[in-house]
Design a protein around this motif. Structure first.
Motif, PDB file in Angstrom:
ATOM      1  N   LEU A   4      49.741  42.901  44.002  1.00 13.92           N
ATOM      2  CA  LEU A   4      48.562  43.506  43.387  1.00 13.92           C
ATOM      3  C   LEU A   4      48.537  43.377  41.865  1.00 13.92           C
ATOM      4  CD1 LEU A   4      48.385  46.760  45.533  1.00 13.92           C
ATOM      5  CD2 LEU A   4      46.821  44.814  45.643  1.00 13.92           C
TER       6      LEU A   4
ATOM      7  N   ARG B 161      45.524  41.995  39.754  1.00 14.05           N
ATOM      8  CA  ARG B 161      44.385  41.849  40.674  1.00 14.05           C
ATOM      9  C   ARG B 161      43.252  42.793  40.274  1.00 14.05           C
ATOM     10  NH1 ARG B 161      45.337  37.609  44.609  1.00 14.05           N
ATOM     11  NH2 ARG B 161      47.610  37.440  44.752  1.00 14.05           N
ATOM     12  N   SER B 162      42.039  42.419  40.653  1.00  7.11           N
ATOM     13  CA  SER B 162      40.863  43.239  40.345  1.00  7.11           C
ATOM     14  C   SER B 162      40.770  44.418  41.309  1.00  7.11           C
ATOM     15  CB  SER B 162      39.596  42.391  40.455  1.00  7.11           C
ATOM     16  OG  SER B 162      39.376  42.006  41.805  1.00  7.11           O
TER      17      SER B 162
ATOM     18  N   LYS C  19      43.029  45.433  54.658  1.00  7.70           N
ATOM     19  CA  LYS C  19      43.891  44.608  55.499  1.00  7.70           C
ATOM     20  C   LYS C  19      45.120  45.384  55.944  1.00  7.70           C
ATOM     21  CE  LYS C  19      46.088  40.063  55.667  1.00  7.70           C
ATOM     22  NZ  LYS C  19      46.371  38.815  54.941  1.00  7.70           N
TER      23      LYS C  19
ATOM     24  N   LEU D 155      38.313  45.048  43.259  1.00  5.98           N
ATOM     25  CA  LEU D 155      37.811  44.538  44.529  1.00  5.98           C
ATOM     26  C   LEU D 155      38.952  43.972  45.372  1.00  5.98           C
ATOM     27  CD1 LEU D 155      35.470  43.889  46.401  1.00  5.98           C
ATOM     28  CD2 LEU D 155      35.120  41.751  45.138  1.00  5.98           C
ATOM     29  N   GLU D 156      39.868  43.250  44.744  1.00  6.30           N
ATOM     30  CA  GLU D 156      41.001  42.690  45.471  1.00  6.30           C
ATOM     31  C   GLU D 156      41.926  43.797  45.984  1.00  6.30           C
ATOM     32  OE1 GLU D 156      41.925  38.361  43.567  1.00  6.30           O
ATOM     33  OE2 GLU D 156      42.031  40.058  42.179  1.00  6.30           O
ATOM     34  N   TRP D 157      42.080  44.868  45.231  1.00  9.41           N
ATOM     35  CA  TRP D 157      42.861  46.021  45.700  1.00  9.41           C
ATOM     36  C   TRP D 157      42.226  46.612  46.969  1.00  9.41           C
ATOM     37  CZ3 TRP D 157      46.505  49.737  43.232  1.00  9.41           C
ATOM     38  CH2 TRP D 157      47.272  49.133  42.222  1.00  9.41           C
ATOM     39  N   LYS D 158      40.909  46.764  46.935  1.00  4.61           N
ATOM     40  CA  LYS D 158      40.221  47.356  48.094  1.00  4.61           C
ATOM     41  C   LYS D 158      40.354  46.458  49.325  1.00  4.61           C
ATOM     42  CE  LYS D 158      36.882  49.865  45.241  1.00  4.61           C
ATOM     43  NZ  LYS D 158      35.465  49.998  44.800  1.00  4.61           N
ATOM     44  N   ARG D 159      40.276  45.161  49.128  1.00  5.79           N
ATOM     45  CA  ARG D 159      40.437  44.225  50.250  1.00  5.79           C
ATOM     46  C   ARG D 159      41.853  44.297  50.815  1.00  5.79           C
ATOM     47  NH1 ARG D 159      37.427  39.006  47.458  1.00  5.79           N
ATOM     48  NH2 ARG D 159      35.260  39.639  47.916  1.00  5.79           N
ATOM     49  N   ALA D 160      42.848  44.392  49.929  1.00  9.00           N
ATOM     50  CA  ALA D 160      44.233  44.494  50.367  1.00  9.00           C
ATOM     51  C   ALA D 160      44.465  45.770  51.168  1.00  9.00           C
ATOM     52  CB  ALA D 160      45.172  44.448  49.166  1.00  9.00           C
TER      53      ALA D 160
ATOM     54  N   SER E 255      50.418  42.791  56.449  1.00 11.18           N
ATOM     55  CA  SER E 255      50.205  41.480  55.868  1.00 11.18           C
ATOM     56  C   SER E 255      51.383  40.584  56.202  1.00 11.18           C
ATOM     57  CB  SER E 255      50.053  41.592  54.342  1.00 11.18           C
ATOM     58  OG  SER E 255      51.310  41.798  53.733  1.00 11.18           O
TER      59      SER E 255
END
Length: 219
Positions: free
Chosen positions: A42, A45-46, A56, A48-53, A62
C-alpha cells in the motif's frame, strides 16, 4: 502504528487515511506479518487503490499474502498436522490430539514444537490455539485443492458439505477427514455408500466440549 510506520514513515497515518488504516488492520486480525506485507503493497498508493485492496481482502486472501504466509519449510508430517488443527482441532486438548496423531504415525511432538517455533500455533491451558488469520490460511490451502467440488478435498468441516457428501454417498474418493457438528435435535440418515467410497478415512471428528478440563490430564 506498525502499518503507519511502514506506509507513511510516521507513528500515525494522515487524517484522510486513518479510517482505511484501521480497516486494513482489522482485516488482518492484527497479524504482524500480514500487516507488513500489506503495508509494503500500500505504500505510495492512492486512496482509491487502498479501497480496492480492502475490497479484495474481504473477498479472498491476496496471492502475495497467501504465498508469504503459506507453510513452506514444513516436512510432510508437519504439513498434515497443521491443517488438522486449522480444520478440526483448534481449541481441543493437546493430550487428546497428540494421542490421535501418534496413532496415525505423524510424530506429533516434533511437529508441534516446529509449529510453535514458527508462530503458527500456541498452547494455552492445555488446548491448541491458532490466530484466526492463520486458521483461515490453513483452511484456504485445503479449499484450493478443489474450489468447486468439496467432495474432492482431503478435508470437510462445513456442516452443509459434510451432510451433502454423507447423505448422497458420492464424491468421497479423496476425503480422509471430516467434522460432524449436527444442529441438535436434528436427525440425519447417512448413506453407507459414502463411507464405502472413502478409501483412506483418518478423521471423523466431533468437536470438543467447552467444559472439558485439559490441564488436569496432561497426557
Amino acid at each position: 502504528m506498525l502499518l503507519s510506520l511502514i506506509v507513511f514513515r510516521n507513528l500515525s497515518p494522515p487524517s484522510d487515511y486513518e479510517e482505511l488504516s484501521n480497516n486494513v488492520v482489522d482485516n488482518t486480525k492484527g497479524l504482524p506479518l500480514a500487516i507488513k506485507v500489506l503495508g509494503s503493497f500500500l505504500r505510495s498508493r492512492s486512496l482509491l487503490e487502498w479501497k480496492r485492496a480492502l475490497k479484495k481482502m474481504k473477498e479472498v486472501f491476496s496471492g502475495e499474502i497467501f504465498s508469504l504466509l503459506k507453510i513452506d519449510g514444513l516436512d510432510d508430517y508437519q504439513k498434515d498436522i497443521f491443517p488438522d488443527i486449522a480444520c478440526f482441532f483448534m481449541g481441543e486438548c493437546i493430550s487428546y490430539v497428540r494421542k490421535f496423531w501418534k496413532s496415525c504415525d505423524l510424530y506429533p511432538d516434533g511437529g508441534i514444537a516446529v509449529l510453535i517455533d514458527k508462530l503458527l500455533i500456541t498452547i494455552k491451558y492445555g488446548k491448541l490455539e491458532m490466530h484466526d488469520m492463520i486458521q483461515e490460511m490453513g483452511r484456504e490451502i485445503v479449499r484450493r485443492e478443489s474450489p468447486k467440488d468439496p467432495g474432492e478435498r482431503d478435508m470437510l468441516w462445513f456442516y452443509e458439505y459434510v451432510l451433502h457428501v454423507l447423505t448422497e454417498g458420492t464424491g468421497t474418493n479423496r476425503v480422509e477427514a471430516m467434522m460432524l457438528k449436527l444442529a441438535a435435535p436434528e436427525e440425519v440418515h447417512f448413506s453407507a455408500q459414502a463411507f464405502t467410497n472413502m478409501k483412506r478415512p483418518r478423521i471423523f471428528h466431533k468437536p470438543f466440549r467447552p467444559q472439558e478440563n485439559c490441564t488436569s490430564n496432561p497426557e
